[in-house]
Design a protein around this motif. Structure first.
Motif, PDB file in Angstrom:
ATOM      1  N   GLN A  12      48.053   3.424  18.457  1.00 11.67           N
ATOM      2  CA  GLN A  12      48.654   3.010  19.726  1.00 11.67           C
ATOM      3  C   GLN A  12      47.677   2.179  20.551  1.00 11.67           C
ATOM      4  OE1 GLN A  12      49.741   6.910  21.095  1.00 11.67           O
ATOM      5  NE2 GLN A  12      51.862   6.685  20.437  1.00 11.67           N
ATOM      6  N   TRP A  13      46.403   2.584  20.580  1.00 11.08           N
ATOM      7  CA  TRP A  13      45.399   1.796  21.287  1.00 11.08           C
ATOM      8  C   TRP A  13      45.228   0.434  20.621  1.00 11.08           C
ATOM      9  CZ3 TRP A  13      44.312   2.913  25.978  1.00 11.08           C
ATOM     10  CH2 TRP A  13      44.250   4.240  26.423  1.00 11.08           C
ATOM     11  N   ARG A  14      45.297   0.411  19.289  1.00  6.13           N
ATOM     12  CA  ARG A  14      45.189  -0.847  18.545  1.00  6.13           C
ATOM     13  C   ARG A  14      46.347  -1.772  18.910  1.00  6.13           C
ATOM     14  NH1 ARG A  14      44.419   1.612  14.083  1.00  6.13           N
ATOM     15  NH2 ARG A  14      42.176   1.675  14.224  1.00  6.13           N
ATOM     16  N   MET A  15      47.547  -1.208  19.049  1.00  2.30           N
ATOM     17  CA  MET A  15      48.712  -2.013  19.436  1.00  2.30           C
ATOM     18  C   MET A  15      48.535  -2.591  20.833  1.00  2.30           C
ATOM     19  SD  MET A  15      52.012   0.062  18.077  1.00  2.30           S
ATOM     20  CE  MET A  15      51.765   1.230  16.760  1.00  2.30           C
ATOM     21  N   LEU A  16      48.057  -1.772  21.766  1.00  2.00           N
ATOM     22  CA  LEU A  16      47.833  -2.261  23.123  1.00  2.00           C
ATOM     23  C   LEU A  16      46.826  -3.397  23.117  1.00  2.00           C
ATOM     24  CD1 LEU A  16      48.236  -2.037  26.208  1.00  2.00           C
ATOM     25  CD2 LEU A  16      46.332  -0.401  26.201  1.00  2.00           C
ATOM     26  N   ALA A  17      45.739  -3.232  22.399  1.00  2.00           N
ATOM     27  CA  ALA A  17      44.719  -4.281  22.324  1.00  2.00           C
ATOM     28  C   ALA A  17      45.303  -5.563  21.740  1.00  2.00           C
ATOM     29  CB  ALA A  17      43.538  -3.803  21.490  1.00  2.00           C
ATOM     30  N   ALA A  18      46.135  -5.430  20.727  1.00  2.00           N
ATOM     31  CA  ALA A  18      46.741  -6.613  20.107  1.00  2.00           C
ATOM     32  C   ALA A  18      47.685  -7.322  21.071  1.00  2.00           C
ATOM     33  CB  ALA A  18      47.476  -6.220  18.825  1.00  2.00           C
ATOM     34  N   VAL A  19      48.455  -6.567  21.842  1.00  2.00           N
ATOM     35  CA  VAL A  19      49.356  -7.182  22.820  1.00  2.00           C
ATOM     36  C   VAL A  19      48.549  -8.012  23.816  1.00  2.00           C
ATOM     37  CG1 VAL A  19      50.956  -6.720  24.741  1.00  2.00           C
ATOM     38  CG2 VAL A  19      51.190  -5.464  22.582  1.00  2.00           C
ATOM     39  N   VAL A  20      47.453  -7.458  24.278  1.00  2.00           N
ATOM     40  CA  VAL A  20      46.605  -8.161  25.249  1.00  2.00           C
ATOM     41  C   VAL A  20      45.934  -9.365  24.587  1.00  2.00           C
ATOM     42  CG1 VAL A  20      44.541  -7.943  26.687  1.00  2.00           C
ATOM     43  CG2 VAL A  20      46.259  -6.111  26.660  1.00  2.00           C
ATOM     44  N   ASP A  21      45.343  -9.151  23.415  1.00  2.00           N
ATOM     45  CA  ASP A  21      44.594 -10.215  22.740  1.00  2.00           C
ATOM     46  C   ASP A  21      45.487 -11.353  22.268  1.00  2.00           C
ATOM     47  OD1 ASP A  21      42.359  -8.638  23.141  1.00  2.00           O
ATOM     48  OD2 ASP A  21      42.250  -7.941  21.064  1.00  2.00           O
ATOM     49  N   CYS A  22      46.700 -11.017  21.835  1.00  2.00           N
ATOM     50  CA  CYS A  22      47.612 -12.021  21.288  1.00  2.00           C
ATOM     51  C   CYS A  22      48.537 -12.622  22.347  1.00  2.00           C
ATOM     52  CB  CYS A  22      48.444 -11.415  20.159  1.00  2.00           C
ATOM     53  SG  CYS A  22      47.469 -10.896  18.735  1.00  2.00           S
ATOM     54  N   GLY A  42      55.322   1.812  20.326  1.00  2.00           N
ATOM     55  CA  GLY A  42      53.997   2.422  20.286  1.00  2.00           C
ATOM     56  C   GLY A  42      53.283   2.326  21.624  1.00  2.00           C
ATOM     57  N   VAL A  43      53.353   1.173  22.258  1.00  2.00           N
ATOM     58  CA  VAL A  43      52.711   0.997  23.560  1.00  2.00           C
ATOM     59  C   VAL A  43      53.421   1.848  24.612  1.00  2.00           C
ATOM     60  CG1 VAL A  43      52.202  -0.667  25.402  1.00  2.00           C
ATOM     61  CG2 VAL A  43      51.756  -1.272  23.018  1.00  2.00           C
ATOM     62  N   GLN A  44      54.741   1.906  24.548  1.00  2.00           N
ATOM     63  CA  GLN A  44      55.479   2.733  25.511  1.00  2.00           C
ATOM     64  C   GLN A  44      55.130   4.209  25.346  1.00  2.00           C
ATOM     65  OE1 GLN A  44      57.479   1.655  28.134  1.00  2.00           O
ATOM     66  NE2 GLN A  44      57.068   3.783  28.662  1.00  2.00           N
ATOM     67  N   ARG A  45      55.013   4.674  24.122  1.00  2.00           N
ATOM     68  CA  ARG A  45      54.628   6.082  23.883  1.00  2.00           C
ATOM     69  C   ARG A  45      53.212   6.344  24.370  1.00  2.00           C
ATOM     70  NH1 ARG A  45      56.961   8.886  18.703  1.00  2.00           N
ATOM     71  NH2 ARG A  45      55.727  10.504  19.693  1.00  2.00           N
ATOM     72  N   LEU A  46      52.325   5.377  24.219  1.00  2.00           N
ATOM     73  CA  LEU A  46      50.962   5.511  24.738  1.00  2.00           C
ATOM     74  C   LEU A  46      51.007   5.689  26.250  1.00  2.00           C
ATOM     75  CD1 LEU A  46      47.861   5.380  24.463  1.00  2.00           C
ATOM     76  CD2 LEU A  46      48.077   2.878  24.569  1.00  2.00           C
ATOM     77  N   GLN A  47      51.743   4.829  26.929  1.00  2.00           N
ATOM     78  CA  GLN A  47      51.861   4.929  28.387  1.00  2.00           C
ATOM     79  C   GLN A  47      52.483   6.258  28.793  1.00  2.00           C
ATOM     80  OE1 GLN A  47      52.398   0.715  30.359  1.00  2.00           O
ATOM     81  NE2 GLN A  47      53.903   0.933  28.702  1.00  2.00           N
ATOM     82  N   ASP A  48      53.512   6.671  28.069  1.00  2.00           N
ATOM     83  CA  ASP A  48      54.167   7.937  28.374  1.00  2.00           C
ATOM     84  C   ASP A  48      53.212   9.113  28.203  1.00  2.00           C
ATOM     85  OD1 ASP A  48      56.493   6.540  28.889  1.00  2.00           O
ATOM     86  OD2 ASP A  48      57.462   7.088  26.993  1.00  2.00           O
ATOM     87  N   SER A  49      52.416   9.086  27.128  1.00  2.00           N
ATOM     88  CA  SER A  49      51.509  10.203  26.869  1.00  2.00           C
ATOM     89  C   SER A  49      50.406  10.276  27.926  1.00  2.00           C
ATOM     90  CB  SER A  49      50.907  10.113  25.462  1.00  2.00           C
ATOM     91  OG  SER A  49      49.995   9.041  25.359  1.00  2.00           O
ATOM     92  N   LEU A  50      50.014   9.132  28.465  1.00  2.00           N
ATOM     93  CA  LEU A  50      48.989   9.105  29.506  1.00  2.00           C
ATOM     94  C   LEU A  50      49.562   9.316  30.901  1.00  2.00           C
ATOM     95  CD1 LEU A  50      46.937   6.054  28.193  1.00  2.00           C
ATOM     96  CD2 LEU A  50      46.311   8.474  28.015  1.00  2.00           C
ATOM     97  N   GLY A  51      50.840   9.010  31.056  1.00  2.00           N
ATOM     98  CA  GLY A  51      51.490   9.167  32.352  1.00  2.00           C
ATOM     99  C   GLY A  51      51.162   8.055  33.338  1.00  2.00           C
ATOM    100  N   ILE A  52      50.718   6.894  32.811  1.00  2.17           N
ATOM    101  CA  ILE A  52      50.418   5.755  33.683  1.00  2.17           C
ATOM    102  C   ILE A  52      50.846   4.462  33.004  1.00  2.17           C
ATOM    103  CG2 ILE A  52      48.479   6.820  34.907  1.00  2.17           C
ATOM    104  CD1 ILE A  52      46.604   5.283  33.094  1.00  2.17           C
ATOM    105  N   ALA A  53      51.073   3.444  33.823  1.00  3.34           N
ATOM    106  CA  ALA A  53      51.398   2.120  33.300  1.00  3.34           C
ATOM    107  C   ALA A  53      50.100   1.420  32.917  1.00  3.34           C
ATOM    108  CB  ALA A  53      52.146   1.306  34.341  1.00  3.34           C
ATOM    109  N   LEU A  54      50.054   0.891  31.713  1.00  3.33           N
ATOM    110  CA  LEU A  54      48.898   0.139  31.238  1.00  3.33           C
ATOM    111  C   LEU A  54      49.144  -1.360  31.301  1.00  3.33           C
ATOM    112  CD1 LEU A  54      48.136   2.339  28.117  1.00  3.33           C
ATOM    113  CD2 LEU A  54      46.980   2.398  30.334  1.00  3.33           C
ATOM    114  N   LEU A  55      50.407  -1.733  31.229  1.00  7.90           N
ATOM    115  CA  LEU A  55      50.806  -3.140  31.254  1.00  7.90           C
ATOM    116  C   LEU A  55      51.817  -3.372  32.358  1.00  7.90           C
ATOM    117  CD1 LEU A  55      51.420  -3.766  27.444  1.00  7.90           C
ATOM    118  CD2 LEU A  55      49.530  -4.680  28.801  1.00  7.90           C
ATOM    119  N   THR A  56      51.816  -4.591  32.863  1.00  5.44           N
ATOM    120  CA  THR A  56      52.842  -5.031  33.787  1.00  5.44           C
ATOM    121  C   THR A  56      53.278  -6.424  33.336  1.00  5.44           C
ATOM    122  OG1 THR A  56      53.395  -5.321  36.132  1.00  5.44           O
ATOM    123  CG2 THR A  56      51.227  -6.075  35.444  1.00  5.44           C
ATOM    124  N   THR A  57      54.442  -6.840  33.758  1.00  4.54           N
ATOM    125  CA  THR A  57      54.953  -8.143  33.351  1.00  4.54           C
ATOM    126  C   THR A  57      54.714  -9.151  34.461  1.00  4.54           C
ATOM    127  OG1 THR A  57      56.655  -7.054  32.041  1.00  4.54           O
ATOM    128  CG2 THR A  57      56.990  -9.371  32.528  1.00  4.54           C
TER     129      THR A  57
END
Length: 92
Positions: A12-22, A42-57
């Protein structure tokens, strides 16, 4: 993170990094060899598990929130260490 929340995974962290990098979910999915929906999920589940937004549009781009910047910076260290451990194991 609540006690019954799912733990974040390296993938999930790898997916988040790829979204940002790509620069978005579609190019990240292509780079990772996954479907766009799998990366988005995967990114949505990561955010849900942490309880915070990591990305914004912003327009058509997804960008890190301030919390996302801090956490991804730390997660990159985990991802680098994971890769180093895999290489080391392959040489043993």
């Amino acid at each position: 993170m609540t006690d019954n929340a799912e733990q974040p995974t390296l993938d999930q962290w790898r997916m988040l990094a790829a979204v940002v990098d790509c620069g978005g979910f579609a190019p990240a999915a292509e780079a990772l060899g996954k479907s766009q929906s799998a990366v988005s999920y995967g990114v949505q589940r990561l955010q849900d598990s942490l309880g915070i937004a990591l990305l914004t549009t912003q327009g058509r781009r997804s960008v890190l929130t301030p919390d996302g910047e801090v956490l991804l910076r730390r997660a990159r260290h985990l991802l680098e260490e994971s890769t180093a451990l895999q290489r080391l194991a392959g040489n043993l």
